[in-house]
Every structure is written in C-alpha cells, then in structure tokens.
Scaffold this active site. Structure first.
Site, PDB file in Angstrom:
ATOM      1  NE  ARG A 263      75.957 -26.158  97.174  1.00 53.95           N
ATOM      2  CZ  ARG A 263      74.924 -26.954  97.455  1.00 53.95           C
ATOM      3  NH1 ARG A 263      75.136 -28.163  97.960  1.00 53.95           N
ATOM      4  NH2 ARG A 263      73.698 -26.551  97.212  1.00 53.95           N
TER       5      ARG A 263
ATOM      6  CD  GLU B 214      70.786 -19.337  92.834  1.00 55.78           C
ATOM      7  OE1 GLU B 214      69.599 -19.387  92.429  1.00 55.78           O
ATOM      8  OE2 GLU B 214      71.237 -20.094  93.707  1.00 55.78           O
TER       9      GLU B 214
ATOM     10  CD  GLN C  85      60.609 -20.142  84.437  1.00 51.42           C
ATOM     11  OE1 GLN C  85      61.250 -19.367  83.739  1.00 51.42           O
ATOM     12  NE2 GLN C  85      59.285 -20.180  84.416  1.00 51.42           N
ATOM     13  CB  THR C  86      66.861 -24.856  83.837  1.00 54.66           C
ATOM     14  OG1 THR C  86      66.295 -23.830  83.018  1.00 54.66           O
ATOM     15  CG2 THR C  86      67.528 -25.867  82.936  1.00 54.66           C
TER      16      THR C  86
ATOM     17  CG  LEU D 111      69.965 -23.474  79.897  1.00 55.49           C
ATOM     18  CD1 LEU D 111      70.096 -24.932  80.313  1.00 55.49           C
ATOM     19  CD2 LEU D 111      71.149 -22.677  80.431  1.00 55.49           C
ATOM     20  N   GLY D 112      66.859 -22.860  76.889  1.00 53.98           N
ATOM     21  CA  GLY D 112      65.494 -22.346  76.988  1.00 53.98           C
ATOM     22  C   GLY D 112      65.372 -21.038  77.745  1.00 53.98           C
ATOM     23  CE1 TYR D 113      60.305 -20.765  80.718  1.00 53.80           C
ATOM     24  CE2 TYR D 113      61.881 -22.566  80.845  1.00 53.80           C
ATOM     25  CZ  TYR D 113      60.585 -22.094  80.946  1.00 53.80           C
ATOM     26  OH  TYR D 113      59.575 -22.952  81.276  1.00 53.80           O
TER      27      TYR D 113
ATOM     28  CE1 TYR E  78      65.983 -18.555  95.454  1.00 54.58           C
ATOM     29  CE2 TYR E  78      66.667 -18.239  93.178  1.00 54.58           C
ATOM     30  CZ  TYR E  78      66.743 -18.934  94.362  1.00 54.58           C
ATOM     31  OH  TYR E  78      67.598 -20.003  94.475  1.00 54.58           O
TER      32      TYR E  78
ATOM     33  CG  ASP F  53      64.970 -23.131  95.656  1.00 55.89           C
ATOM     34  OD1 ASP F  53      64.417 -23.491  96.732  1.00 55.89           O
ATOM     35  OD2 ASP F  53      65.951 -23.744  95.177  1.00 55.89           O
TER      36      ASP F  53
ATOM     37  CB  CYS G 268      63.605 -35.370 106.715  1.00 56.15           C
ATOM     38  SG  CYS G 268      63.452 -33.570 106.889  1.00 56.15           S
TER      39      CYS G 268
END
Length: 372
Positions: free
Chosen positions: A39, A55, A60-61, A98-100, A138, A156, A218
């Site tokens: 960022r 991104e 999914q992580t 990290l998967g996927y 997205y 998201d 909030c």
C-alpha cells in the site's frame, strides 16, 4: 413496508447522511489506515504492479499469510517486466505453500501479457484490465480504483460484510452480491476512490469483523441498521455451505539414498504444474487395495511399507484422505519416464503444494517446515 422497500427508503432518504458516510470513512481511514507492504503511504502514488500482485495473492488468503510471499516476489521480481520474463516454474516454486495454484499460473500469464502486449504498463481502465489473464471483475475494479483512482468500488469479503450490516441486506449470498455492489458504490467519495475502497476494507478487517465487531469504534455506527437492530453478527446472510464428497487415494514416497522420486502434475487441472510424489487417482469411495495397485514400478524396489494414519487435506470442493506408502530404491535406479530424482535437502526449491508437503513430512518423519 416490505424489507426491500424499507431498504430502498433508507438508501434514498436523508441525503446529508448519505453524503457524510464517504467523508466519515475517509476521515477514519486517514487516522487508522493499516500499513501494508503493497500500500502506498499518504500522499504517495500507488504502484499498479504492487497493487495487482497483492490483489491476486489476497484472493482467498489472509493478509498475514500473504505478507512474506509478497516481499519475496517483489525482491526477486521488482516490476511486472521482470516477472513477465521469468519462467512459470520459477513462479510456481516461489508461490508454493500459498495455495490455489491457478492464481500463480494466471499471475505469470498476466505478467507476460502486460510485458509483451502493453510495454510493461498495466491498462488504467476496468475494461482494459479485465482483458488480462486472471483478472476478473473484482480485481479489475480494485486495481482501477487503488492504482488509477477510477471512480469504482471493488467489493471483497470485508466490504460485503460492512455493507450488508450497514444496510441490513436480508438476501443471502451469493445472490445478494449485485445489491451489495450497488449499495457499496454509495460509499464512494467524489475523489480518492482508491482510499474509499481501502477504508472499507480496513474497516471490515479491523472493526466490522465477522465475530464481535467493535461497533463503538466504527465511524458509521450511528447509521448502521444491523447495529440498531442488534443483529450485526447475523450479517451477511449466507446459504449453508455444501461439503464435497470425500475422495481417497494413495501417495508413494520412494527414496534413493538422499534423493526423492517426484513428478510434475499436468499443466491444466487441480494443482497444475506443481510437483508431487507419485500417487493414485483421487476418487470417492476408492479402496486402499485399488489405490495401491497404481504404485509406480521400479526394479529392485524394497517392499512397500504403509505409514500409520492418513494424510488429510481439504480443497475448495472436496476433502481428501491419502494413505502413504514408502519404499527404497537401489543406488543407481533410474527414474521412470516423466519422473525425476531430487535431493531431499533441496525440496524447498520445488513447487510442492501443501498436500504434498504433508505427505513427505508424514513419510520421512520430517518437521512440517522441512519440506517447505
């Protein structure tokens, strides 16, 4: 009044409040924004490469899991051109754990496309971004908003949760996604679209959490319908998850001294291109005997030893159980066609998915981080 009518009335009434929400969000964000390695800081220009890379990794992580991988990637490939000229095998190795893994293949394909077709510069519109491999609605919206300040709101999981609570969206996910998308767009400021999106992401990650949200902290708490009803934790509404059918199989761990027999999975399909030990098909209801008959044939192989217990792993669409067999090959045994011997000491350099790390650790009595 029906719930839909009430929701419509709420979203259309009190225009001063509707205007103040984006302002309140940005004011909160300016004070409480998370510091993340991808960022840009206040006043800095976002790097589209870092935004895109983060991104894709964050799909999914968790942020916590992604951080070290992101740092490794940008240290080795500091821009999209460097990544686009790397080999897919190197990218898969760096991604391992990290998967996927289809994300890693799409990541490389996208970097190649940006390098070759766009001279190393990402398109700055949602339409242009969506034409790239691995970039869906997205991700295109997120990059367009955060990297190029396009007036669009990516939604998201964090933003879904915030919006569904703020407006008390009764419809279940995923059917509620279009409605949530429309409502989320009302939270965009006239400028600083990327900061508006990141403010909502941070709000969901730190305040409007799935359980025990810190509503008193909030910035939108006085205007939150779910909080007024005391039903915060019941949103977003979700249909019960369907668990896939258990699949079973066998994994065959063969060593030759300090070497291990491995192969690469087919490029397409589950865990495409990743490294694995030889194994049987993964089938529902498969008997152990049928799975064992699919063991690779090597001359001079010692007798198969079945390890106590099974290795379990859960994929997106099904859980898996693997029986693990071990055997030893003679010193000069050649690898069967399509397989290769690799030193056990260098397994960290192989693109091993988590399920194979578990198998190897189980077979060789290695600590779980030794094979990673």
């Amino acid at each position: 009044m029906s719930p839909k009518s009430a929701l419509r009335a709420k979203s259309q009434s009190r225009p001063s409040e509707a205007v103040s929400r984006p302002v309140a969000l940005l004011a909160w964000y300016d004070r409480h924004r998370r510091r993340l390695p991808w960022r840009a800081g206040p006043g800095e220009t976002s790097d589209p490469y870092r935004v895109w890379l983060s991104e894709i990794m964050l799909q999914q992580t968790t942020v916590k899991a992604v951080g070290p991988y992101f740092e490794k990637f940008v240290a080795r490939w500091p821009d999209v051109t460097a990544l686009g000229t790397a080999s897919q095998d190197d990218v898969l190795r760096m991604w391992a754990g990290l998967g996927y893994y289809s994300r890693a293949r799409n990541l490389h394909a996208c970097a190649v496309a940006v390098t070759r077709e766009h001279d190393g510069a990402f398109p700055d519109t949602e339409v242009g971004l969506r034409a790239l491999p691995g970039i869906g609605p997205y991700t295109a919206a997120a990059i367009a908003a955060i990297a190029f300040d396009r007036h669009t709101m990516p939604v998201d999981g964090n933003i879904e949760r915030v919006v569904s609570r703020l407006f008390a969206v009764e419809q279940e996910l995923p059917q509620a996604k279009p409605q949530i998308q429309q409502l989320a767009a009302t939270l965009l400021a006239n400028s600083r679209a990327g900061d508006s999106a990141q403010a909502l992401m941070d709000l969901g990650a730190s305040i409007c959490t799935p359980k025990k949200p810190a509503c008193s902290l909030c910035p939108l708490n006085e205007d939150c319908t779910a909080r007024a009803q005391g039903t915060q934790e019941t949103f977003p509404r979700k249909a019960p998850k369907k668990s896939g059918t258990l699949r079973r199989g066998a994994a065959f761990v063969i060593t030759r001294g300090d070497d291990l027999l491995v192969r690469s999975r087919p490029e397409k399909g589950l865990l495409g291109g990743m490294t694995e030990v030889p194994g049987s098909d993964w089938l529902a209801g498969q008997e152990d005997a049928a799975a064992k008959r699919q063991a690779p044939a090597l001359k001079g192989l010692s007798r198969w030893q079945r390890r106590v217990g099974v290795v379990t792993h859960v994929f997106t669409h099904f859980p898996l159980e693997l029986v693990v067999y071990t055997a030893k090959a003679e010193a000069r045994t050649r690898a069967p066609e399509g397989m290769r011997w690799v030193p056990i000491a260098t397994l960290a350099d192989e693109a091993l998915p988590n399920v194979m790390r578990k198998v190897i650790a189980h077979a060789l009595d290695l600590p779980s981080d030794r094979s990673s």
